[in-house]
Motif scaffolding. Structure first.
Motif, PDB file in Angstrom:
ATOM      1  N   PHE A  14       3.057 -64.726  83.588  1.00 10.70           N
ATOM      2  CA  PHE A  14       1.795 -64.167  83.091  1.00 10.70           C
ATOM      3  C   PHE A  14       1.995 -62.743  82.579  1.00 10.70           C
ATOM      4  CE2 PHE A  14       0.257 -67.506  85.959  1.00 10.70           C
ATOM      5  CZ  PHE A  14      -0.629 -68.156  85.124  1.00 10.70           C
ATOM      6  N   ALA A  15       2.799 -61.952  83.293  1.00  6.82           N
ATOM      7  CA  ALA A  15       3.083 -60.592  82.840  1.00  6.82           C
ATOM      8  C   ALA A  15       3.829 -60.609  81.508  1.00  6.82           C
ATOM      9  CB  ALA A  15       3.899 -59.852  83.904  1.00  6.82           C
ATOM     10  N   TYR A  16       4.766 -61.538  81.389  1.00  7.79           N
ATOM     11  CA  TYR A  16       5.520 -61.672  80.144  1.00  7.79           C
ATOM     12  C   TYR A  16       4.596 -62.066  78.989  1.00  7.79           C
ATOM     13  CZ  TYR A  16       8.587 -63.916  76.706  1.00  7.79           C
ATOM     14  OH  TYR A  16       9.213 -64.288  75.536  1.00  7.79           O
ATOM     15  N   ILE A  17       3.704 -63.029  79.222  1.00  9.56           N
ATOM     16  CA  ILE A  17       2.772 -63.472  78.178  1.00  9.56           C
ATOM     17  C   ILE A  17       1.866 -62.327  77.741  1.00  9.56           C
ATOM     18  CG2 ILE A  17       0.759 -64.944  77.761  1.00  9.56           C
ATOM     19  CD1 ILE A  17       2.145 -67.090  79.474  1.00  9.56           C
ATOM     20  N   LEU A  18       1.367 -61.552  78.699  1.00 10.37           N
ATOM     21  CA  LEU A  18       0.497 -60.420  78.355  1.00 10.37           C
ATOM     22  C   LEU A  18       1.253 -59.385  77.532  1.00 10.37           C
ATOM     23  CD1 LEU A  18      -1.524 -59.869  81.663  1.00 10.37           C
ATOM     24  CD2 LEU A  18      -2.395 -60.699  79.464  1.00 10.37           C
ATOM     25  N   ALA A  19       2.514 -59.092  77.936  1.00 15.38           N
ATOM     26  CA  ALA A  19       3.308 -58.119  77.188  1.00 15.38           C
ATOM     27  C   ALA A  19       3.581 -58.610  75.770  1.00 15.38           C
ATOM     28  CB  ALA A  19       4.626 -57.855  77.922  1.00 15.38           C
ATOM     29  N   TYR A  20       3.908 -59.886  75.648  1.00 15.32           N
ATOM     30  CA  TYR A  20       4.191 -60.469  74.325  1.00 15.32           C
ATOM     31  C   TYR A  20       2.935 -60.429  73.456  1.00 15.32           C
ATOM     32  CZ  TYR A  20       7.033 -63.465  71.259  1.00 15.32           C
ATOM     33  OH  TYR A  20       7.790 -63.953  70.215  1.00 15.32           O
ATOM     34  N   ALA A  21       1.794 -60.856  74.026  1.00 10.98           N
ATOM     35  CA  ALA A  21       0.540 -60.851  73.267  1.00 10.98           C
ATOM     36  C   ALA A  21       0.174 -59.440  72.822  1.00 10.98           C
ATOM     37  CB  ALA A  21      -0.585 -61.448  74.115  1.00 10.98           C
ATOM     38  N   GLY A  22       0.402 -58.456  73.689  1.00 13.67           N
ATOM     39  CA  GLY A  22       0.088 -57.076  73.332  1.00 13.67           C
ATOM     40  C   GLY A  22       0.925 -56.585  72.170  1.00 13.67           C
ATOM     41  N   LEU A  23       2.227 -56.888  72.182  1.00 12.76           N
ATOM     42  CA  LEU A  23       3.098 -56.455  71.087  1.00 12.76           C
ATOM     43  C   LEU A  23       2.708 -57.112  69.772  1.00 12.76           C
ATOM     44  CD1 LEU A  23       6.581 -56.467  72.879  1.00 12.76           C
ATOM     45  CD2 LEU A  23       5.274 -54.480  72.134  1.00 12.76           C
ATOM     46  N   VAL A  24       2.378 -58.410  69.823  1.00 12.37           N
ATOM     47  CA  VAL A  24       1.974 -59.100  68.598  1.00 12.37           C
ATOM     48  C   VAL A  24       0.641 -58.557  68.096  1.00 12.37           C
ATOM     49  CG1 VAL A  24       1.290 -61.329  67.635  1.00 12.37           C
ATOM     50  CG2 VAL A  24       3.280 -61.181  69.136  1.00 12.37           C
ATOM     51  N   ALA A  25      -0.297 -58.304  69.007  1.00 10.63           N
ATOM     52  CA  ALA A  25      -1.602 -57.773  68.604  1.00 10.63           C
ATOM     53  C   ALA A  25      -1.462 -56.417  67.938  1.00 10.63           C
ATOM     54  CB  ALA A  25      -2.522 -57.665  69.820  1.00 10.63           C
ATOM     55  N   LEU A  26      -0.482 -55.620  68.375  1.00 12.19           N
ATOM     56  CA  LEU A  26      -0.258 -54.312  67.780  1.00 12.19           C
ATOM     57  C   LEU A  26       0.659 -54.386  66.561  1.00 12.19           C
ATOM     58  CD1 LEU A  26       0.234 -52.161  71.017  1.00 12.19           C
ATOM     59  CD2 LEU A  26      -1.860 -52.525  69.690  1.00 12.19           C
ATOM     60  N   SER A  27       1.099 -55.609  66.211  1.00 12.71           N
ATOM     61  CA  SER A  27       1.980 -55.826  65.054  1.00 12.71           C
ATOM     62  C   SER A  27       3.267 -55.017  65.161  1.00 12.71           C
ATOM     63  CB  SER A  27       1.243 -55.488  63.738  1.00 12.71           C
ATOM     64  OG  SER A  27       0.096 -56.310  63.596  1.00 12.71           O
ATOM     65  N   ILE A  78       8.072 -63.884  55.372  1.00 16.67           N
ATOM     66  CA  ILE A  78       7.011 -62.893  55.533  1.00 16.67           C
ATOM     67  C   ILE A  78       6.903 -62.564  57.014  1.00 16.67           C
ATOM     68  CG2 ILE A  78       4.549 -62.436  55.209  1.00 16.67           C
ATOM     69  CD1 ILE A  78       4.544 -64.443  52.951  1.00 16.67           C
ATOM     70  N   PRO A  79       6.832 -61.280  57.384  1.00 14.88           N
ATOM     71  CA  PRO A  79       6.734 -60.914  58.801  1.00 14.88           C
ATOM     72  C   PRO A  79       5.552 -61.584  59.489  1.00 14.88           C
ATOM     73  CG  PRO A  79       7.151 -58.973  57.450  1.00 14.88           C
ATOM     74  CD  PRO A  79       6.885 -60.099  56.501  1.00 14.88           C
ATOM     75  N   PHE A  80       5.709 -61.841  60.776  1.00 15.61           N
ATOM     76  CA  PHE A  80       4.689 -62.536  61.563  1.00 15.61           C
ATOM     77  C   PHE A  80       3.340 -61.824  61.473  1.00 15.61           C
ATOM     78  CE2 PHE A  80       3.166 -63.855  65.971  1.00 15.61           C
ATOM     79  CZ  PHE A  80       2.755 -65.100  65.528  1.00 15.61           C
ATOM     80  N   TRP A  81       3.344 -60.497  61.579  1.00 15.29           N
ATOM     81  CA  TRP A  81       2.096 -59.744  61.555  1.00 15.29           C
ATOM     82  C   TRP A  81       1.408 -59.872  60.193  1.00 15.29           C
ATOM     83  CZ3 TRP A  81       1.635 -55.999  57.856  1.00 15.29           C
ATOM     84  CH2 TRP A  81       2.812 -55.489  57.312  1.00 15.29           C
ATOM     85  N   ALA A  82       2.218 -59.933  59.127  1.00 16.55           N
ATOM     86  CA  ALA A  82       1.636 -60.045  57.790  1.00 16.55           C
ATOM     87  C   ALA A  82       0.982 -61.412  57.590  1.00 16.55           C
ATOM     88  CB  ALA A  82       2.711 -59.812  56.730  1.00 16.55           C
ATOM     89  N   VAL A  83       1.577 -62.460  58.152  1.00 15.41           N
ATOM     90  CA  VAL A  83       0.979 -63.793  58.065  1.00 15.41           C
ATOM     91  C   VAL A  83      -0.371 -63.815  58.776  1.00 15.41           C
ATOM     92  CG1 VAL A  83       1.250 -66.220  58.697  1.00 15.41           C
ATOM     93  CG2 VAL A  83       3.217 -64.926  57.863  1.00 15.41           C
ATOM     94  N   ASN A  84      -0.430 -63.177  59.946  1.00 14.16           N
ATOM     95  CA  ASN A  84      -1.687 -63.130  60.700  1.00 14.16           C
ATOM     96  C   ASN A  84      -2.773 -62.402  59.925  1.00 14.16           C
ATOM     97  OD1 ASN A  84      -0.283 -64.388  62.810  1.00 14.16           O
ATOM     98  ND2 ASN A  84       0.273 -62.429  63.727  1.00 14.16           N
ATOM     99  N   LEU A  85      -2.412 -61.286  59.325  1.00 14.08           N
ATOM    100  CA  LEU A  85      -3.376 -60.529  58.524  1.00 14.08           C
ATOM    101  C   LEU A  85      -3.831 -61.331  57.311  1.00 14.08           C
ATOM    102  CD1 LEU A  85      -1.926 -56.893  58.487  1.00 14.08           C
ATOM    103  CD2 LEU A  85      -4.099 -57.616  59.476  1.00 14.08           C
ATOM    104  N   MET A  86      -2.877 -61.941  56.629  1.00 13.14           N
ATOM    105  CA  MET A  86      -3.193 -62.687  55.416  1.00 13.14           C
ATOM    106  C   MET A  86      -4.131 -63.847  55.726  1.00 13.14           C
ATOM    107  SD  MET A  86      -0.557 -64.381  52.675  1.00 13.14           S
ATOM    108  CE  MET A  86       0.182 -65.449  53.919  1.00 13.14           C
ATOM    109  N   ALA A  87      -3.851 -64.570  56.814  1.00  9.61           N
ATOM    110  CA  ALA A  87      -4.707 -65.693  57.188  1.00  9.61           C
ATOM    111  C   ALA A  87      -6.128 -65.224  57.488  1.00  9.61           C
ATOM    112  CB  ALA A  87      -4.119 -66.421  58.387  1.00  9.61           C
TER     113      ALA A  87
END
Length: 257
Positions: free
Chosen positions: A66-79, A157-166
Motif C-alpha cells: 500500500f505504501a508503494y502504491i501511494l508513492a507510485y500514484a503520487g509520483l505519477v500525479a505530479l508527472s 510519448i511520456p506517460f504524463w503527456a498521454v494523461n494530459l492529452m486524454a
C-alpha cells in the motif's frame, strides 16, 4: 469563439479557476524536482538504499504494498519522471506478479488524478488550437481505447503527456481507466521481471541501466503487441470509411440526394 444557446461561457473557454487543480499538481511537481527529489529516482539510489527498502518491506508486512502504491500514484500525479524505475523497484521488492500488479494500480491511480485535473481545466482546448486538433480529438474520442493501448505499448510519448492529452480530449473516464490499466500492464510485467532479478546484480555491485529494455527478447514481444493494436485501429478506420462511402457509391445518376 462560439457560445451555447444558454448564454454561458464560450465553447473552449479556459477558466483560471478550473485550472487550479492542474496548476497545483504542476507546482508541487516542480517543487519536488527543485528540492532534488529526482536523485532518489535512479538506479544508484536504489543500490544505495536496497537494504533499507528490504528491511522496510519486512517490517511493514502487508502495509508495504500500500505504501508503494501511494508513492507510485503520487509520483505519477505530479508527472515526475521515473515510472520505469518505480516498476522495477516493485519487482525487486515484491516479485514479478505482485510487483507488476502494485505498479499498475499505482500508475493508474496517479494517471486518473492527472486526467481529471486536465479534463476539468483544459477540456475543449482542441477547438481553440485549430481544425487539425479538432479532427484528432474526434478520432481519439471515436477509438480512445485503442489509441491509449497503442500509446502505452509504444511509449514514444511520456506517460504524463498521454494523461494530459486524454484529459484535454474529453475522453470518458471508464475508457481512460481501461486503456491505461491494460495498456501499461505488458510493460509493467516486463519491468517487474527485470526488477526481480536486480538483487543479484546489486549484490555484485553492478548498476543496471535502461538499455536492458532494448534487448530483442524484451522489446520484440512488446512491439508485436503494439503492431496488433495498430492493425486493429487501421482496420476499424478503413471499415468505418467504407461504410460511410457505401450509400453515396450506390446512388445512380438520377437518384435523389
Amino acid at each position: 469563439m462560439r457560445t451555447n444557446s444558454g448564454g454561458t461561457a464560450p465553447t473552449g473557454f479556459i477558466s483560471l479557476r478550473r485550472l487550479i487543480p492542474l496548476l497545483l499538481l504542476v507546482a508541487v511537481g516542480a517543487l519536488f524536482l527543485a528540492l532534488g527529489g529526482e536523485r532518489y529516482l535512479s538506479f544508484a539510489a536504489l543500490a544505495d538504499n536496497r537494504a533499507r527498502l528490504l528491511a522496510f518491506v519486512e517490517r511493514a508486512g502487508l502495509w508495504a504494498p500500500f505504501a508503494y502504491i501511494l508513492a507510485y500514484a503520487g509520483l505519477v500525479a505530479l508527472s515526475v519522471p521515473g515510472a520505469s524505475l518505480m516498476t522495477m523497484t516493485g519487482g525487486f521488492l515484491f516479485g514479478v506478479w505482485a510487483g507488476a500488479a502494485c505498479a499498475v494500480v499505482g500508475a493508474t491511480s496517479g494517471a486518473i488524478i492527472v486526467f481529471l485535473a486536465a479534463r476539468t481545466g483544459l477540456a475543449g482546448i482542441a477547438g481553440r488550437v485549430g481544425r487539425w486538433a479538432e479532427r484528432f480529438e474526434a478520432g481519439f474520442r471515436a477509438d480512445g481505447l485503442s489509441y491509449l493501448l497503442l500509446l502505452h505499448l509504444v511509449p514514444l510519448i511520456p506517460f504524463w503527456a498521454v494523461n494530459l492529452m486524454a484529459g484535454t480530449m474529453g475522453l470518458r473516464l471508464r475508457v481512460f481507466v481501461a486503456g491505461t490499466f491494460f495498456g501499461i500492464m505488458p510493460l509493467a510485467l516486463v519491468y517487474a521481471g527485470i526488477g526481480s532479478g536486480l538483487g543479484g546484480l546489486l549484490e555484485k555491485g553492478r548498476i543496471p541501466h535502461h538499455g536492458m529494455m532494448l534487448r530483442p527478447g524484451v522489446a520484440l514481444p512488446i512491439l508485436g503487441l503494439a503492431l496488433l493494436v495498430l492493425a486493429s485501429v487501421i482496420y476499424r478506420r478503413r471499415r468505418a470509411a467504407a461504410v460511410n462511402r457505401g450509400p453515396a457509391s450506390n446512388r445512380g445518376p438520377g437518384s435523389s440526394p
